[in-house]
Design an enzyme around this catalytic site. Sequence first.
Site, PDB file in Angstrom:
ATOM      1  N   ASP A  82      46.156  11.811  40.548  1.00 39.90           N
ATOM      2  CA  ASP A  82      45.271  11.973  39.703  1.00 39.90           C
ATOM      3  C   ASP A  82      45.340  10.796  38.562  1.00 39.90           C
ATOM      4  O   ASP A  82      46.304  10.280  38.232  1.00 39.90           O
ATOM      5  CB  ASP A  82      45.454  13.376  38.938  1.00 39.90           C
ATOM      6  CG  ASP A  82      46.613  13.492  38.027  1.00 39.90           C
ATOM      7  OD1 ASP A  82      47.539  13.105  38.681  1.00 39.90           O
ATOM      8  OD2 ASP A  82      46.817  13.932  37.286  1.00 39.90           O
ATOM      9  N   GLU A 177      49.287  15.658  37.962  1.00 40.88           N
ATOM     10  CA  GLU A 177      50.443  15.203  37.004  1.00 40.88           C
ATOM     11  C   GLU A 177      50.171  14.977  35.788  1.00 40.88           C
ATOM     12  O   GLU A 177      50.865  15.634  34.499  1.00 40.88           O
ATOM     13  CB  GLU A 177      51.125  14.013  37.769  1.00 40.88           C
ATOM     14  CG  GLU A 177      52.282  13.650  37.095  1.00 40.88           C
ATOM     15  CD  GLU A 177      52.340  12.586  35.753  1.00 40.88           C
ATOM     16  OE1 GLU A 177      53.531  12.402  35.363  1.00 40.88           O
ATOM     17  OE2 GLU A 177      51.242  12.173  35.580  1.00 40.88           O
TER      18      GLU A 177
HETATM   19 ZN   LIG Z   1      51.695   8.432  36.020  1.00 39.75          ZN
END
Ligand SMILES: [Zn+2]
Length: 411
Positions: A82, A177
């Site tokens: 992401d 993340e």
């Molecule tokens: Zn990163």
Amino acid sequence: MAVSVTDRFLRYVVIDTQSDAKSPSQPSTEKQKDLGRVLVEELLEIGVADAHLDEHGYVYATIPSNTSKNNVPVICFCSHMDTAPDFSGTNVKPQIVRNYQGGDIKLPGDRSQVIRTADYPVLETLIGHDIVTSDGTTLLGADDKAGIAEIMAAAEFLIGNPDIKHGTIRILFTTDEEIGRGVDKVDLKKLGADFGYTMDGGAAGSIEDETFSADAVEIAVKGVAIHPGFAYGKMENAIKIAGDIVARLPRDMAPETTKGRDGFIHPTGVSGVMEKANVSFIIRDFTEEGLKSKEALLENITKQVMENYPGSTYTFTVKEQYRNMKVVLDRNPEIVEYAVEAIRRAGMEPVRGSIRGGTDGSRLSFMGLPCPNIFAGGHAFHSPLEFVSHQDMEKAMNTIVELAKVWEERA
Ligand SMILES: [Zn+2]
């Protein structure tokens, strides 16, 4: 012919994979799976037979061991798919400055966006490099598609060069993340690795084995509410109590006044009415003692303030968020030592650092997968000025290959 790390990178950055903290699902955005599917397809193509996408959007894959030694630990390389919600990742148009000769880099899609050498002195070390940027209207996504491209290129290289001996290597690409949920659904048993490396750091040669330790504190104040017309000598306004607490925070212990290895106390939210108020804090430090002493200090401030409000009460709640991964990594010092050696073998002077934040690796370390963070080569993360050099991505790819070799040699 092997695909260059930059060709891969350019393919991945045009796929929009922005995560969304407001979404409760995992992955938070379905579009992250678009990249996951491409990666699985490419892994199968280069001969990684078990590559697959799971229902949470993670990609798992294995490069089988090709050594006769059976005691080589299983190592995992991990990157996140992401990009940060801070800036648009839709319709990324990567630009390449070939053979960079110094000076500021103007981005063609938005004239106001200039990567200045004054702001990014690292540019002086990139003379002669091919530098990839966005056009200035979106972020680039080097965080962390550079890491993904490097792991993919290393996988292709290792499979194409069977004379390079290595143990079992696991590949893990995570979602979400950037919104702090990168490892929520990781199946460590299925992963079956002894430890891992996130490829998610900055400048070439850097390795980070320390993160903050982090707690959240919630102070809930109950005041004495009464009609303002009859309040003389009685009212204790919870809003003012909360304000007093915030006003007494030490000024030299804030995010805006600390750097390096100093921690801080940081109010992140306040809400209240006359009757009750809540103040939320995050506490950060590199040591457990530092964290605890900051919490004790904050509670002391609260107690002192409350002495002026005898009819009011408070509660003080500490919630653990994450811990400095160094505590775990110090139990197996060779995890970082071998990475330092691999960086050196790949032609760089290793620079060890600490992160004023957390990574997927800090949580993985405490879930049982010790996991320092190796450079991916990108700079100016989460912004339209993000950039990464082709040569630095190659160095990161070489570091992965060297690291696989070191672990096999020393087993
Ligand atoms: Zn990163």
